[in-house]
Enzyme design. Structure first.
Site, PDB file in Angstrom:
ATOM      1  N   LYS A 155       0.816  -1.196   0.000  1.00 16.80           N
ATOM      2  CA  LYS A 155       0.000   0.000   0.000  1.00 16.80           C
ATOM      3  C   LYS A 155       0.862   1.263   0.000  1.00 16.80           C
ATOM      4  O   LYS A 155       0.430   2.318  -0.443  1.00 16.80           O
ATOM      5  CB  LYS A 155      -0.882   0.038   1.277  1.00 16.80           C
ATOM      6  CG  LYS A 155      -1.897  -1.030   1.395  1.00 16.80           C
ATOM      7  CD  LYS A 155      -2.575  -0.848   2.786  1.00 16.80           C
ATOM      8  CE  LYS A 155      -3.555  -1.957   3.069  1.00 16.80           C
ATOM      9  NZ  LYS A 155      -4.149  -1.803   4.417  1.00 16.80           N
ATOM     10  N   ASP A 158       7.480   2.199  -2.443  1.00 15.57           N
ATOM     11  CA  ASP A 158       7.714   3.422  -1.670  1.00 15.57           C
ATOM     12  C   ASP A 158       9.129   3.479  -1.137  1.00 15.57           C
ATOM     13  O   ASP A 158       9.772   4.508  -1.139  1.00 15.57           O
ATOM     14  CB  ASP A 158       6.716   3.505  -0.502  1.00 15.57           C
ATOM     15  CG  ASP A 158       6.664   2.206   0.310  1.00 15.57           C
ATOM     16  OD1 ASP A 158       7.214   1.176  -0.143  1.00 15.57           O
ATOM     17  OD2 ASP A 158       6.061   2.216   1.389  1.00 15.57           O
ATOM     18  N   ILE A 181      12.957   1.091  -0.432  1.00 16.49           N
ATOM     19  CA  ILE A 181      13.809  -0.093  -0.461  1.00 16.49           C
ATOM     20  C   ILE A 181      14.597  -0.075   0.833  1.00 16.49           C
ATOM     21  O   ILE A 181      15.366   0.861   1.081  1.00 16.49           O
ATOM     22  CB  ILE A 181      14.809  -0.066  -1.644  1.00 16.49           C
ATOM     23  CG1 ILE A 181      14.117   0.177  -2.975  1.00 16.49           C
ATOM     24  CG2 ILE A 181      15.663  -1.331  -1.668  1.00 16.49           C
ATOM     25  CD1 ILE A 181      13.453  -0.983  -3.617  1.00 16.49           C
ATOM     26  N   ASP A 182      14.373  -1.101   1.672  1.00 15.51           N
ATOM     27  CA  ASP A 182      15.042  -1.143   2.969  1.00 15.51           C
ATOM     28  C   ASP A 182      16.170  -2.164   2.888  1.00 15.51           C
ATOM     29  O   ASP A 182      17.294  -1.828   2.531  1.00 15.51           O
ATOM     30  CB  ASP A 182      13.991  -1.471   4.044  1.00 15.51           C
ATOM     31  CG  ASP A 182      14.507  -1.220   5.444  1.00 15.51           C
ATOM     32  OD1 ASP A 182      15.718  -1.365   5.653  1.00 15.51           O
ATOM     33  OD2 ASP A 182      13.708  -0.892   6.334  1.00 15.51           O
ATOM     34  N   THR A 183      15.894  -3.447   3.115  1.00 20.96           N
ATOM     35  CA  THR A 183      16.945  -4.448   2.946  1.00 20.96           C
ATOM     36  C   THR A 183      17.144  -4.785   1.471  1.00 20.96           C
ATOM     37  O   THR A 183      18.206  -5.243   1.072  1.00 20.96           O
ATOM     38  CB  THR A 183      16.591  -5.756   3.671  1.00 20.96           C
ATOM     39  OG1 THR A 183      15.396  -6.281   3.079  1.00 20.96           O
ATOM     40  CG2 THR A 183      16.360  -5.527   5.142  1.00 20.96           C
ATOM     41  N   GLY A 184      16.105  -4.589   0.671  1.00 26.63           N
ATOM     42  CA  GLY A 184      16.185  -4.916  -0.748  1.00 26.63           C
ATOM     43  C   GLY A 184      15.747  -6.342  -1.064  1.00 26.63           C
ATOM     44  O   GLY A 184      15.595  -6.704  -2.216  1.00 26.63           O
ATOM     45  N   LYS A 205      16.647   5.138   9.434  1.00 25.07           N
ATOM     46  CA  LYS A 205      15.678   5.529  10.461  1.00 25.07           C
ATOM     47  C   LYS A 205      14.312   5.071  10.007  1.00 25.07           C
ATOM     48  O   LYS A 205      14.078   4.989   8.802  1.00 25.07           O
ATOM     49  CB  LYS A 205      15.617   7.054  10.600  1.00 25.07           C
ATOM     50  CG  LYS A 205      16.887   7.674  11.049  1.00 25.07           C
ATOM     51  CD  LYS A 205      16.704   9.165  11.199  1.00 25.07           C
ATOM     52  CE  LYS A 205      18.049   9.733  11.599  1.00 25.07           C
ATOM     53  NZ  LYS A 205      18.068  11.095  11.963  1.00 25.07           N
ATOM     54  N   PHE A 206      13.388   4.840  10.957  1.00 25.97           N
ATOM     55  CA  PHE A 206      12.048   4.446  10.550  1.00 25.97           C
ATOM     56  C   PHE A 206      11.230   5.693  10.238  1.00 25.97           C
ATOM     57  O   PHE A 206      11.003   6.533  11.097  1.00 25.97           O
ATOM     58  CB  PHE A 206      11.367   3.595  11.621  1.00 25.97           C
ATOM     59  CG  PHE A 206      10.238   2.797  11.037  1.00 25.97           C
ATOM     60  CD1 PHE A 206      10.484   1.555  10.451  1.00 25.97           C
ATOM     61  CD2 PHE A 206       8.946   3.312  11.008  1.00 25.97           C
ATOM     62  CE1 PHE A 206       9.453   0.835   9.866  1.00 25.97           C
ATOM     63  CE2 PHE A 206       7.913   2.596  10.420  1.00 25.97           C
ATOM     64  CZ  PHE A 206       8.175   1.350   9.851  1.00 25.97           C
TER      65      PHE A 206
HETATM   66  N1  HPA Z   1       8.936   3.131   7.102  1.00 25.27           N
HETATM   67  C1  HPA Z   1       7.832   2.486   6.697  1.00 25.27           C
HETATM   68  N2  HPA Z   1       7.847   1.264   6.171  1.00 25.27           N
HETATM   69  C2  HPA Z   1       9.050   0.664   6.034  1.00 25.27           C
HETATM   70  C3  HPA Z   1      10.242   1.283   6.431  1.00 25.27           C
HETATM   71  C4  HPA Z   1      10.189   2.595   6.999  1.00 25.27           C
HETATM   72  O1  HPA Z   1      11.199   3.212   7.398  1.00 25.27           O
HETATM   73  N3  HPA Z   1      11.246   0.405   6.158  1.00 25.27           N
HETATM   74  C5  HPA Z   1      10.666  -0.700   5.610  1.00 25.27           C
HETATM   75  N4  HPA Z   1       9.353  -0.565   5.542  1.00 25.27           N
END
Ligand code: HPA
Ligand code: MG
Length: 215
Positions: A68, A132, A134-137, A183-184
């Site tokens: 989403k 939206d 890419i965190d770990t990928g 950071k989140f």
């Molecule tokens: N925010 C929201 N959703 C996420 C994040 C984040 O920093 N990292 C991975 N999913």
């Protein structure tokens, strides 16, 4: 512009005081600061649209929204591409589609998913995937491996945000809005347990917010 642009936000970025921006009252206690103001997201997205038109003008592309969290970025980026389409000599014919992924259950071989891909990729083969963040990928790699089985002519990934991480080998999408510290962040459709999608700016969540909306 031959090379693609990148906006890097450094680790020492303090963001902006919440009182300087319009924040819904119900979130005032739940955020540390505004990290990327909505106007800046829009300006950067407009630039990405220009780069995509420059690279892709003439090809029919399928824009695949990763739900989403990607819905705001997807809608705004497409609006900018549409504005360029009607005002430039070059244009990109667009078809849209949507997919829902959860990082903890990418059920890639499920029936509906393979039906969806088979259907989509026999008609149109230039695919633009728009998550939206890419965190770990890992989620994106899994999705790309699946999409490639259907042999599209081209798959490009356009992510609004990419996190800078030390542990994992970084996956780099083709187009990036902002590279951010680890950071989140929430807002602009990014959530924490489904909250904060109704926030315009991208903000850093506070300890109070994490506690209040934890599962
Ligand atoms: N925010 C929201 N959703 C996420 C994040 C984040 O920093 N990292 C991975 N999913
Ligand atoms: Mg989420």
């Amino acid at each position: 512009f031959g090379t693609r642009s990148l906006r890097r936000i450094f680790d020492d970025e303090r963001g902006y005081n919440l009182n300087k921006f319009c924040i819904p009252n119900h979130y005032m206690e739940d955020l540390e600061h505004v990290f990327i103001p909505h106007g800046l997201i829009m300006d950067r997205t407009e630039r990405l649209a220009r780069e995509i038109l420059h690279d892709m003008g003439g090809h029919h592309i399928v824009a695949l929204c990763v739900l989403k969290g990607g819905y705001k970025f997807f809608a705004d980026l497409l609006d900018f591409i549409k504005a360029l389409n009607r005002n430039c000599d070059r244009s990109i014919p667009l078809t849209v589609d949507f997919i829902r992924l959860k990082s903890y259950c990418v059920r890639l071989n499920c029936w509906c998913f393979s039906m969806f891909c088979g259907h989509l990729l026999t008609w149109f083969t230039y695919l633009f995937v728009m998550p939206d963040i890419i965190d770990t990928g890992r989620t994106m790699q899994t999705l790309l491996n699946l999409l490639k089985q259907y042999k599209p002519n081209m798959v490009k990934v356009t992510s609004l945000l990419v996190k800078r991480r030390s542990q994992t080998p970084a996956y780099r999408p083709d187009y990036i809005g902002f590279e951010i510290p680890d950071k989140f962040v929430v807002g602009y459709a990014l959530d924490y347990n489904e909250y904060f999608r109704d926030l315009n700016h991208i903000c850093v969540i506070s300890d109070n917010g994490k506690e209040k909306y934890k599962k």
